[in-house]
Design a protein around this motif. Structure first.
Motif, short mmCIF file in Angstrom:
data_model
loop_
_atom_site.label_atom_id
_atom_site.label_comp_id
_atom_site.label_asym_id
_atom_site.label_seq_id
_atom_site.Cartn_x
_atom_site.Cartn_y
_atom_site.Cartn_z
N GLU A 1 40.05 22.18 -8.77
CA GLU A 1 38.79 22.37 -9.49
C GLU A 1 38.17 21.04 -9.89
O GLU A 1 36.97 20.83 -9.74
CB GLU A 1 39.00 23.23 -10.73
CG GLU A 1 39.15 24.71 -10.45
CD GLU A 1 39.07 25.56 -11.71
OE1 GLU A 1 39.11 26.80 -11.57
OE2 GLU A 1 38.97 25.01 -12.83
N ILE A 2 39.00 20.14 -10.42
CA ILE A 2 38.49 18.84 -10.84
C ILE A 2 37.94 18.07 -9.65
O ILE A 2 36.86 17.48 -9.71
CB ILE A 2 39.59 18.03 -11.56
CG1 ILE A 2 40.02 18.73 -12.85
CG2 ILE A 2 39.11 16.61 -11.86
CD1 ILE A 2 41.23 18.12 -13.53
N CYS B 1 41.40 11.80 -16.82
CA CYS B 1 42.49 11.63 -17.78
C CYS B 1 43.47 12.77 -17.54
O CYS B 1 43.09 13.94 -17.54
CB CYS B 1 41.96 11.69 -19.21
SG CYS B 1 43.25 11.89 -20.47
N LEU B 2 44.73 12.41 -17.32
CA LEU B 2 45.77 13.42 -17.10
C LEU B 2 46.55 13.60 -18.40
O LEU B 2 47.24 12.69 -18.85
CB LEU B 2 46.70 12.97 -15.98
CG LEU B 2 47.63 14.02 -15.40
CD1 LEU B 2 46.85 15.08 -14.64
CD2 LEU B 2 48.66 13.37 -14.48
N ASP B 3 46.43 14.78 -19.00
CA ASP B 3 47.21 15.11 -20.19
C ASP B 3 48.51 15.78 -19.73
O ASP B 3 48.47 16.78 -19.02
CB ASP B 3 46.42 16.04 -21.10
CG ASP B 3 47.13 16.34 -22.41
OD1 ASP B 3 48.22 16.96 -22.38
OD2 ASP B 3 46.61 15.97 -23.48
N THR B 4 49.64 15.21 -20.13
CA THR B 4 50.92 15.72 -19.61
C THR B 4 51.21 17.14 -20.08
O THR B 4 51.75 17.95 -19.31
CB THR B 4 52.08 14.79 -20.02
OG1 THR B 4 52.13 14.67 -21.45
CG2 THR B 4 51.93 13.41 -19.40
N ILE C 1 36.94 13.03 -17.09
CA ILE C 1 37.29 14.45 -17.23
C ILE C 1 38.78 14.58 -17.55
O ILE C 1 39.62 14.04 -16.83
CB ILE C 1 36.99 15.21 -15.92
CG1 ILE C 1 35.50 15.10 -15.55
CG2 ILE C 1 37.42 16.67 -16.04
CD1 ILE C 1 35.19 15.65 -14.15
N GLU C 2 39.09 15.29 -18.62
CA GLU C 2 40.49 15.56 -18.95
C GLU C 2 40.88 16.93 -18.39
O GLU C 2 40.15 17.91 -18.56
CB GLU C 2 40.70 15.55 -20.46
CG GLU C 2 42.14 15.82 -20.87
CD GLU C 2 42.38 15.68 -22.36
OE1 GLU C 2 43.40 16.21 -22.84
OE2 GLU C 2 41.55 15.06 -23.06
N ILE D 1 36.43 10.19 -22.76
CA ILE D 1 37.24 11.30 -22.29
C ILE D 1 36.70 12.58 -22.90
O ILE D 1 36.40 12.63 -24.10
CB ILE D 1 38.71 11.09 -22.70
CG1 ILE D 1 39.26 9.80 -22.05
CG2 ILE D 1 39.57 12.29 -22.32
CD1 ILE D 1 40.58 9.34 -22.64
N PHE D 2 36.57 13.63 -22.10
CA PHE D 2 36.03 14.89 -22.64
C PHE D 2 36.69 16.08 -21.97
O PHE D 2 37.22 15.99 -20.87
CB PHE D 2 34.51 14.95 -22.46
CG PHE D 2 34.08 15.19 -21.04
CD1 PHE D 2 33.72 16.46 -20.61
CD2 PHE D 2 34.04 14.15 -20.12
CE1 PHE D 2 33.33 16.69 -19.29
CE2 PHE D 2 33.65 14.37 -18.80
CZ PHE D 2 33.30 15.64 -18.39
#
Length: 243
Positions: free
Chosen positions: A156-157, A172-175, A140-141, A103-104
């Motif tokens: 964008e992602i 990776c979805l960061d809440t 991709i986070e 994850i980055f």
């Protein structure tokens, strides 16, 4: 769905498995090197074997690595080159450990806009994938938007993923980042709308891991400030909706 945590790998990667067992984590994220430095020390064969054995014995899996915070696909040519080398090192380590992937954070375009750095960012990711094993994901986070970071919007992602064009690229979805970027995950009807947009722009099949963090900041603030679950603006009820 497996519930896990980021755990320390101090004393060797296998110790991370032990720490996971102690807290009841089913999956883990670890750093394979200092998250605030470029230096990377390869993991010894003994430690790699010990980690894989402990993971198999305990059933703690999958493992995700988090890359260094210094990675920036929108930076100077020198910075992008360092980012590529670092991500390749991390991806190789993930493969050796039997981890799912790396994850980055994509970094920042420094106000220039995504278009200005789009080609260099996608070219960098294609180079990483060409130099690493095919059995690990490059993840991709999403970002909160602070400092003109790349990837605050699903659009964008998705655009980056379509250009790189590889099944190895996941998300990776960061809440907290999602909430800060203006996507409300805390109400049943709104979270459905958010996931519909995610599926439309990226594809839910790309979503492989969630970082569950509450937010010290309000919805749409654009600021990356994490809080313990239940103690921030998303609240315990918000995480009940997410679960």
């Amino acid at each position: 769905m497996k519930l896990g945590a980021h755990v320390s790998a101090s004393g060797g990667p296998a110790r991370a498995i032990d720490r996971a067992v102690e807290i009841g984590a089913e999956a883990i994220q670890i750093f394979a090197s200092s998250p605030r430095a470029w230096a990377f020390r390869p993991i010894s064969e003994d430690r790699l074997l010990e980690f894989r054995q402990r993971s198999e014995e305990t059933g703690v899996s999958p493992t995700f690595l988090h890359g260094t915070y210094l990675v920036n696909l929108g930076g100077t040519p020198e910075l992008v080159e360092k980012s590529i080398v670092s991500l390749v090192q991390q991806m190789n380590a993930a493969s050796q450990l039997g981890a799912a992937g790396v994850i980055f954070h994509s970094g920042s375009h420094k106000g220039a806009g995504l278009d200005a750095v789009f080609d260099q960012a996608t070219d960098a990711l294609q180079r990483v994938l060409s130099e690493c094993p095919p059995d690990v994901w490059l993840i991709i986070e999403n970002s909160a938007g602070m400092g003109d970071h790349i990837g605050a919007s699903f659009g964008e992602i998705g655009r980056i993923i379509r250009a790189v064009d590889s099944p190895q690229v996941k998300v990776c979805l960061d809440t907290e980042h999602t909430f800060a970027a203006g996507y409300d995950l805390t109400h049943p009807d709104r979270i459905e709308e958010v996931l519909e947009e995610f599926d439309r722009e990226i594809g839910l099949s790309r979503l492989v891991v969630v970082h569950a963090n509450d937010a010290k900041v309000e919805l749409g603030s654009g600021i990356d400030r994490h809080e313990n679950i239940g103690e921030g603006h998303m609240g315990l009820e918000g995480f009940e909706v997410i679960m």
